[in-house]
Design a protein around this motif. Structure first.
Motif, short mmCIF file in Angstrom:
data_model
loop_
_atom_site.label_atom_id
_atom_site.label_comp_id
_atom_site.label_asym_id
_atom_site.label_seq_id
_atom_site.Cartn_x
_atom_site.Cartn_y
_atom_site.Cartn_z
N LYS A 50 0.82 -1.22 0.00
CA LYS A 50 0.00 0.00 0.00
C LYS A 50 0.85 1.27 0.00
O LYS A 50 0.38 2.34 -0.37
N GLN A 51 2.09 1.17 0.44
CA GLN A 51 2.99 2.33 0.44
C GLN A 51 3.79 2.43 -0.85
O GLN A 51 4.71 3.23 -0.98
N ASN A 132 -8.68 1.49 -9.94
CA ASN A 132 -9.22 2.52 -9.04
C ASN A 132 -8.10 3.27 -8.32
O ASN A 132 -8.14 3.49 -7.11
N LYS A 133 -7.06 3.65 -9.08
CA LYS A 133 -5.91 4.42 -8.59
C LYS A 133 -5.01 3.63 -7.65
O LYS A 133 -4.10 4.20 -7.02
N THR A 172 -5.38 -12.65 -7.39
CA THR A 172 -4.41 -13.31 -6.51
C THR A 172 -4.25 -12.55 -5.20
O THR A 172 -4.08 -13.15 -4.13
N ILE A 173 -4.33 -11.21 -5.27
CA ILE A 173 -4.25 -10.42 -4.04
C ILE A 173 -5.45 -10.72 -3.15
O ILE A 173 -5.32 -10.88 -1.93
N GLN A 174 -6.64 -10.81 -3.76
CA GLN A 174 -7.85 -11.12 -3.01
C GLN A 174 -7.73 -12.49 -2.36
O GLN A 174 -8.09 -12.68 -1.20
#
Length: 252
Positions: A50-51, A132-133, A172-174
């Motif tokens: 996320k960073q 979504n950015k 895959t992240i989900q």
């Protein structure tokens, strides 16, 4: 622009990729298999947290030794001119390094002079994968002077793969986060297309990358019956190939 054999290769790759639910396996397969379509010298498939830092346990580098990987992760990632694209990217985009900056400006950057030039890989292209950015991953390929810059045909192939890789990365992240996005998408499509229970069973096996013969043996029906179910699924979903069907499932 593409030969029938190249389209067939792309379809086969996509059907195989959509069965992958592990991020590192997806990264490794993407790097190795896409060399069949787009020759390149070195490359990487990095996942970002996320960073927007590199998740080293998920990312894969091809053709770089451990020292070069460490240099990129620890120093040159922050100097990479791909960083310019992150703030401008709301959805996945295809890029070519020579189109991000003018050659004069690009070759004068510290990243080019201290990382790309010593490694003899002046040309790069790839996909920034975002939704979504949220920039989640980057697939990047590099070429030396012997292969030259990436062609319009190479960029066309990347654009074909762009949305598919986006779907795969976020699926895959989900899955990694404990979700079951694939099953939810599959059931949603089955409902939207009014598939029967048996057609839903066949759809699930198609999504696992299974052949008609395997499906026939698994659900104990004839091969002709399986083909009829597949035809009905394609017809209800408005598609004409397994790759298109998988795209429809995972974009719902």
């Amino acid at each position: 622009m593409l030969k029938e054999s190249e389209w067939n290769t792309i379809n086969s790759i996509l059907v195989d990729f959509y069965t992958v639910d592990d991020a590192k396996v997806l990264a490794s397969k993407t790097l190795s298999v896409l060399r069949l379509l787009i020759p390149f010298s070195k490359g990487y498939f990095i996942f970002l947290d996320k960073q927007k830092r590199i998740s080293k346990d998920l990312s894969v580098f091809l053709g770089f030794d451990e020292k070069a990987v460490a240099k990129y992760v620890e120093t040159y990632y922050d100097k990479d001119y791909l960083q310019y694209l992150y703030s401008l990217t709301s959805e996945s985009i295809v890029y070519k390094d020579s189109s991000i900056l003018s050659d004069d400006l690009r070759t004068s950057t510290e990243f080019y002079q201290l990382f790309l030039e010593p490694a003899k890989i002046p040309f790069g292209a790839g996909i920034v994968i975002a939704k979504n950015k949220d920039v989640a991953a980057v697939f990047n390929m590099f070429r030396g002077e012997n292969l030259g810059d990436f062609s319009d045909k190479d960029m066309y192939i990347l654009n074909i793969l762009r949305k598919h890789l986006e779907n795969m990365v976020f699926n895959t992240i989900q899955t990694k986060n404990g979700g079951n996005q694939s099953e939810n998408s599959l059931l949603r499509m089955a409902g939207d297309c009014a598939l029967s229970e048996r057609e839903t069973d066949v759809l699930r096996l198609i999504a696992e990358g299974r052949s008609n013969t395997y499906i026939s043996e698994q659900i104990h029906v004839s091969l002709s019956t399986v083909k009829k179910h597949v035809y009905n699924i394609f017809n209800k979903a408005g598609v004409n190939s397994r790759a298109q069907l998988l795209t429809t499932i995972f974009t719902r």
